[in-house]
Design an enzyme around this catalytic site. Structure first.
Site, PDB file in Angstrom:
ATOM      1  CG  HIS A 501       4.569   5.222  -5.026  1.00  0.00           C
ATOM      2  ND1 HIS A 501       5.664   5.523  -6.171  1.00  0.00           N
ATOM      3  CD2 HIS A 501       4.450   3.886  -4.413  1.00  0.00           C
ATOM      4  CE1 HIS A 501       6.256   4.707  -5.730  1.00  0.00           C
ATOM      5  NE2 HIS A 501       5.817   3.497  -4.890  1.00  0.00           N
ATOM      6  CD  GLU A 502       4.794   2.829  -1.023  1.00  0.00           C
ATOM      7  OE1 GLU A 502       4.568   1.720  -1.101  1.00  0.00           O
ATOM      8  OE2 GLU A 502       5.619   3.511  -0.991  1.00  0.00           O
ATOM      9  CG  HIS A 505       2.865  -1.443  -4.487  1.00  0.00           C
ATOM     10  ND1 HIS A 505       3.550  -1.051  -5.874  1.00  0.00           N
ATOM     11  CD2 HIS A 505       4.156   0.581  -4.347  1.00  0.00           C
ATOM     12  CE1 HIS A 505       5.205  -0.883  -5.778  1.00  0.00           C
ATOM     13  NE2 HIS A 505       5.188  -0.050  -5.008  1.00  0.00           N
ATOM     14  CG  HIS A 508       0.038  -4.731  -9.125  1.00  0.00           C
ATOM     15  ND1 HIS A 508       1.599  -4.414  -9.294  1.00  0.00           N
ATOM     16  CD2 HIS A 508      -0.776  -5.583 -10.339  1.00  0.00           C
ATOM     17  CE1 HIS A 508       1.984  -5.024 -10.454  1.00  0.00           C
ATOM     18  NE2 HIS A 508       0.457  -5.507 -10.258  1.00  0.00           N
TER      19      HIS A 508
HETATM   20 ZN   LIG Z   1       6.976   1.344  -5.019  1.00  0.00          ZN
END
Ligand SMILES: [Zn+2]
Length: 729
Positions: A501-502, A505, A508
């Site tokens: 998940h992290e 980011h 992105h």
């Molecule tokens: Zn998040």
């Protein structure tokens, strides 16, 4: 799990912009303090922070000097005698505040991940000043007049699409920040913003202290029955750190449920741990956060009214993909019915497991995790402890997280041991693009510490911007249990998905390919920013990826296919609970922020119970993931009226993953398409436009319900006959 916004000027609505996003070319003469490490861009690769030079005492002077410099820059723009143009107004604003940005981006990292009393003091001192600084820019009438003049000519300026978007965003931010208010109202707004920043900081500090004080101290080793040797060693270690040698300490995580509730056999100890968690910030002591919440909710409602909105949620949703509180309520409403039915079905099966165990008690929240795990084990023969040896942190990182990024995007990674870090456990990697060129730098800070805020997050030390000729320097922070010395870090499945998940980011941020720093990378709406991160979680379970990283740390054997099948089959189990606790928290957030300005101060506990009841998110035995009194996201981390965004973006990511699924899955071509159309774009286009271009349609909740087993035909098989689960619209 969220992209922690370092340009968090109080929890002001301006979090996503930054006139202070950016940082690079040297300010002309950093007059005050050339000795301050923030006075000039860092000479380290990609301007990585000079943690070997920065002292705690450097932050406040750097932030104050940075504000001074930016105000001078803004003054020059506002007082320019030349007619306003896009370049001499908006672009100049994008270039301003670089010293401030360098200092705050590093400061908010260390105060979140590795604080101490000196840094806490700096935060208390600078938070209201930063809020006032933001106001000084957005409430500057001359500056606004210039922005408005440029905005009014926008159709004849022949700007490129990214510049047009930036102009539109700036204009709306000025309006939203109160640029159109009368002078007395502007003064009122300034006072409210300052108060909010002070209250948010106080909330954060009280909560950290409350969490620390709420740790469960165990006197008798027998009470730890059910824990692994490693968990017991970690508890002994935590006690030693607190000078409680000979005892054991279970630190609190900042969620209602606590990780060890799954294995603590002594029911009274489970209840105690749960109770410590539930009441951590409601003890009528110095760490009680309720009076802060009462005022924050009121203060935000007053601010919304001043700016012409019916409530704070309406005010803050204006630049989100959802746009209105009504759209959010409809979205949550579409999920509560199926969630309630699924959670009730799970509760029935869990009670049956308790009865079967020969126990004579009624299921309570502190029993849920343990017996849910038993059902999972009985039904799917899947034991989390059986999984852990396959999830060793280094393997998960290099052969899982990095491997998937290689397959999808062609990235490669090289660890750097020569760059300074702010804490010895932090690791740094160079990230290389598909052609071998350097994309950016990545820092990982994975282990729990008492001086770290709970949860996991990502942010930038340096933002990408072609205007400022900057490449991204990014960090991920988490709270995994640190193993006893010499032991490997074995992760839970939850931890594994947190890493993906992290890092989603981070991708992105790394793929950002925009001119302007304030619309680059993760500088996007809350209900968009979690889309890339949650999308990246899907790859953890993708067969090719999972097999690659899930290797037994002792034997070197890859995870058996039978175990993989079990993980997959068991994925929909407990989804009623997991979605339920999130929907409850989402509604708590929305209800607090839909209060009207004339509402009286609320009794926090009564309000909480009522809010959950009226929105049908008072799911039996499924407590909210955060109570109001420890809901850090909404009171201090910029997620006010935005917690729903995590679920909204699940809708987006499940839908996008369904697209991948239908187009060959983990391929470079698919990755490239996602990079080009979503990950590289920041907020250079409207969110619904980007999604539609990628997929060819608008998002819907179908794949989300299916993925979680919330559609009747896809529910986990049940032992007991039950009525169909009606989907409520
Ligand atoms: Zn998040």
């Amino acid at each position: 799990m969220h992209a922690f916004r370092t340009i968090l000027l109080g929890a002001s609505a301006l979090v996503a912009i930054g006139v202070c996003a950016g940082a690079a070319p040297a300010p002309k003469a950093a007059s005050a303090s050339n000795a301050n490490p923030f006075a000039q861009p860092s000479p380290l690769p990609l301007q990585a922070p000079q943690f070997d030079k920065i002292k705690d005492s450097d932050y406040q002077p750097a932030i104050e000097e940075g504000m001074k410099q930016q105000l001078a820059e803004i003054g020059k723009i506002a007082n320019n005698s030349a007619a306003p143009t896009f370049d001499n107004t908006v672009v100049e604003m994008e270039k301003s505040g670089q010293m401030l940005n360098r200092a705050t981006q590093t400061f908010f990292n260390v105060v979140g991940a590795n604080t101490n009393p000196a840094l806490d003091k700096v935060q208390t001192a600078v938070a209201p000043k930063l809020a006032a600084h933001q106001d000084a820019i957005f409430l500057n009438p001359k500056l606004f007049a210039r922005v408005k003049a440029v905005y009014d000519q926008r159709d004849t300026l022949h700007l490129d699409p990214e510049s047009q978007q930036l102009l539109k965003i700036y204009y709306k931010q000025f309006i939203h920040a109160g640029a159109n208010l009368s002078d007395p109202d502007k003064a009122k707004l300034r006072a409210l913003n300052k108060e909010e920043a002070t209250l948010s900081t106080a909330f954060q500090q009280k909560l950290l202290a409350a969490g620390k004080a709420g740790a469960l101290v165990i006197d008798n080793k027998a009470d730890l029955a059910g824990l692994s040797d490693q968990e017991i060693a970690a508890a002994a270690d935590a006690a030693k750190t607190r000078k409680l040698s000979g005892k054991w300490v279970i630190p609190l995580q900042n969620t209602t449920q606590q990780p060890l509730l799954v294995s603590l056999k002594n029911r009274a100890i489970r209840e105690k741990l749960f109770d410590n968690s539930w009441t951590r910030a409601e003890k009528n002591d110095a760490n009680d956060t309720r009076s802060i919440i009462q005022r924050l909710a009121q203060e935000r409602a007053e601010k919304a009214k001043l700016l012409g909105y019916p409530n704070y949620a309406a005010y803050t949703l204006y630049d989100q993909m959802a746009k209105t509180p009504d759209a959010v309520q409809k979205f949550i409403g579409a999920l509560t019915g199926p969630t309630r039915a699924k959670a009730a079905d799970e509760a029935r099966q869990i009670q049956a497991a308790i009865d079967k165990d020969g126990q004579h008690f009624q299921l309570k929240p502190w029993d849920w995790e343990m017996y849910s795990e038993k059902v999972r084990k009985a039904r799917y023969d899947l034991d989390q402890n059986q999984l852990k040896p396959y999830f060793e942190l280094n393997k998960v990182l290099k052969d899982g997280v990095f491997y998937a990024a290689g397959k999808l995007y062609g990235l490669t990674f090289r660890e750097r041991h020569d760059l300074p870090v702010y804490q010895p456990d932090v690791r740094v990697f160079e990230v290389h693009d598909k052609d071998g060129s350097i994309l950016g730098l990545m820092y990982f800070d994975y282990f729990k510490r008492d001086n770290k805020q709970g949860g996991a997050w990502m942010s930038n030390f340096v933002n990408e911007s072609t205007l400022l000729k900057q490449k991204p320097v990014i960090y991920n922070v988490a709270n995994f249990t640190k193993p006893a010395p010499g032991q490997p870090a074995l992760l839970s499945w939850d931890d594994v998905t947190t890493m993906f998940h992290e890092f989603g980011h981070a991708l992105h941020g790394f793929f950002a390919n925009t001119k302007y720093p304030s619309i680059s990378g993760t500088s996007t709406a809350r209900d968009w920013v979690e889309f890339p991160s949650q999308f990246n979680e899907h790859w953890a379970l993708y067969p090719d990826v999972l097999k690659h990283f899930a290797v037994n740390y002792k034997t070197g054997q890859p995870i058996p296919q039978a175990l993989v099948d079990k993980i997959k089959k068991s994925q929909t189990w407990n989804q009623g609970y997991e979605l339920g606790e999130l929907l409850a928290a989402s509604e708590l957030d929305m209800q607090w922020h839909m209060l009207k300005a004339d509402a009286p101060k609320q009794d926090v506990d009564k309000f909480e119970a009522q809010a959950l009841k009226t929105t049908h998110t008072d799911f039996p035995n499924v407590p909210t993931r955060y109570r109001s009194s420890y809901f850090l996201h909404i009171w201090a981390n910029g997620y006010a009226a935005g917690y729903y965004a995590y679920q909204w973006t699940v809708m987006l990511d499940d839908d996008a993953y369904a697209w991948f699924d239908g187009h060959g899955g983990l391929t470079r071509a698919n990755g490239q398409r996602f990079r080009d159309m979503i990950l590289s774009k920041g907020h250079t286009e409207d969110y619904d436009t980007m999604f539609r271009r990628f997929y060819g349609k608008d998002p819907d909740v179908g794949p989300m319900l299916k993925h979680r087993g919330l559609t009747p035909d896809n529910s986990a098989p049940s032992d007991t006959a039950k009525p169909g689960t009606p989907a409520r619209s």
